[in-house]
Design an enzyme around this catalytic site. Structure first.
Site, short mmCIF file in Angstrom:
data_model
loop_
_atom_site.label_atom_id
_atom_site.label_comp_id
_atom_site.label_asym_id
_atom_site.label_seq_id
_atom_site.Cartn_x
_atom_site.Cartn_y
_atom_site.Cartn_z
N GLY A 13 3.20 -17.73 -1.93
CA GLY A 13 2.34 -19.58 -1.41
C GLY A 13 2.85 -20.12 -1.00
O GLY A 13 2.49 -21.21 -0.48
N THR A 17 2.27 -15.63 5.21
CA THR A 17 1.26 -14.75 5.80
C THR A 17 0.18 -15.24 6.98
O THR A 17 0.48 -15.04 8.06
CB THR A 17 -0.12 -14.88 5.35
OG1 THR A 17 -0.09 -14.26 3.96
CG2 THR A 17 -0.70 -14.10 5.57
N LYS A 33 0.35 -4.65 5.08
CA LYS A 33 0.48 -4.72 3.71
C LYS A 33 0.84 -4.20 2.88
O LYS A 33 -0.34 -4.18 2.58
CB LYS A 33 -0.28 -6.51 3.72
CG LYS A 33 0.40 -7.04 2.04
CD LYS A 33 -0.38 -8.70 1.83
CE LYS A 33 0.74 -9.02 0.70
NZ LYS A 33 0.88 -10.08 0.40
N GLY A 101 6.49 -8.73 2.58
CA GLY A 101 5.68 -8.21 1.58
C GLY A 101 5.08 -9.41 0.53
O GLY A 101 4.48 -9.83 1.04
N PRO A 184 5.38 -25.53 11.25
CA PRO A 184 4.75 -26.46 10.69
C PRO A 184 3.84 -26.80 9.99
O PRO A 184 2.65 -25.70 10.10
CB PRO A 184 4.99 -27.21 11.86
CG PRO A 184 4.41 -26.55 12.78
CD PRO A 184 5.28 -25.91 12.67
#
Length: 213
Positions: A13, A17, A33, A101, A184
């Site tokens: 998290g 991604t 993935k 990963g 960002p």
């Protein structure tokens, strides 16, 4: 062989991604993935396709799609699946391949095998995504040490979050690692804003096949 980049993180998290979507689009490449845990919400492959504005043929199918949102070895057990780490091999594609990963480096795929073991077998360059928030120095330096202890090449670190110059400098200096850039937080993430953020904060030439850490 086309260039291959393994994108991993210091934790789950943290934005790897989103970074993977930006990198895949910038390289005009393919995304893969191998293992997806949790299918109730948008999967990472779907997120990359949406944010990167990528055609479906640029998103390669997962080897294992596990419904339970948990560590792969736990999700596989609950779902009645069996993960074979030795069967995880990057597919051949006609262009750069970005491989994401699951979670961090030490995520178990089976009770005895970690994702980092697969990365070591591949030997492809790793991009380590990390937060800029408090605690990142410890997590990032530990991750770099784990990669190097297994002789896995590290292309560099991609920071995610608000600018923290001293923190980033410390990681680059103590980790003896290249700073790739900083992604960002985006208030309106879409293919246009993501592509612009990547252009503004990363030098694409760093990711060319001949570039070395």
């Amino acid at each position: 062989m086309s260039a291959r980049y393994v994108v991993t993180g210091t934790d789950t998290g943290i934005g790897k991604t989103v970074f993977s979507a930006a990198l895949t689009a910038a390289l005009d490449g393919f995304y893969w993935k191998p293992i997806q845990s949790g299918l109730d919400d948008e999967t990472d492959s779907q997120t990359v396709a949406r944010l990167g504005g990528l055609a479906q043929n640029r998103i390669l199918p997962e080897l294992w799609r596990l419904r339970t949102p948990a560590s792969p070895h736990i999700a596989a057990e609950i779902d009645g699946a069996s993960i074979d780490p030795d069967a995880i091999d990057p597919p051949a594609v006609d262009g750069p391949l970005v491989i994401e990963g699951a979670g961090g480096l030490m995520v178990p795929l089976t009770p005895d095998r970690l994702f980092i073991d697969v990365f070591a077998r591949w030997g492809h360059r790793v991009i380590l995504c990390t937060r800029t928030r408090l605690g990142t120095i410890n997590h990032t330096l530990l991750s770099i040490e784990a990669l190097r202890s297994r002789q896995i090449p590290v292309l560099g670190v991609a920071f995610v979050g608000d600018p923290e110059e001293r923190v980033e400098e410390t990681i680059v200096h103590l980790g003896r690692v290249r700073r790739l850039g900083r992604m960002p937080f985006l208030t309106d993430p879409n293919p246009s804003t993501l592509a612009r953020a990547f252009r503004d904060h990363f030098d694409l030439s760093i990711f060319e096949p001949e570039s070395r850490p």
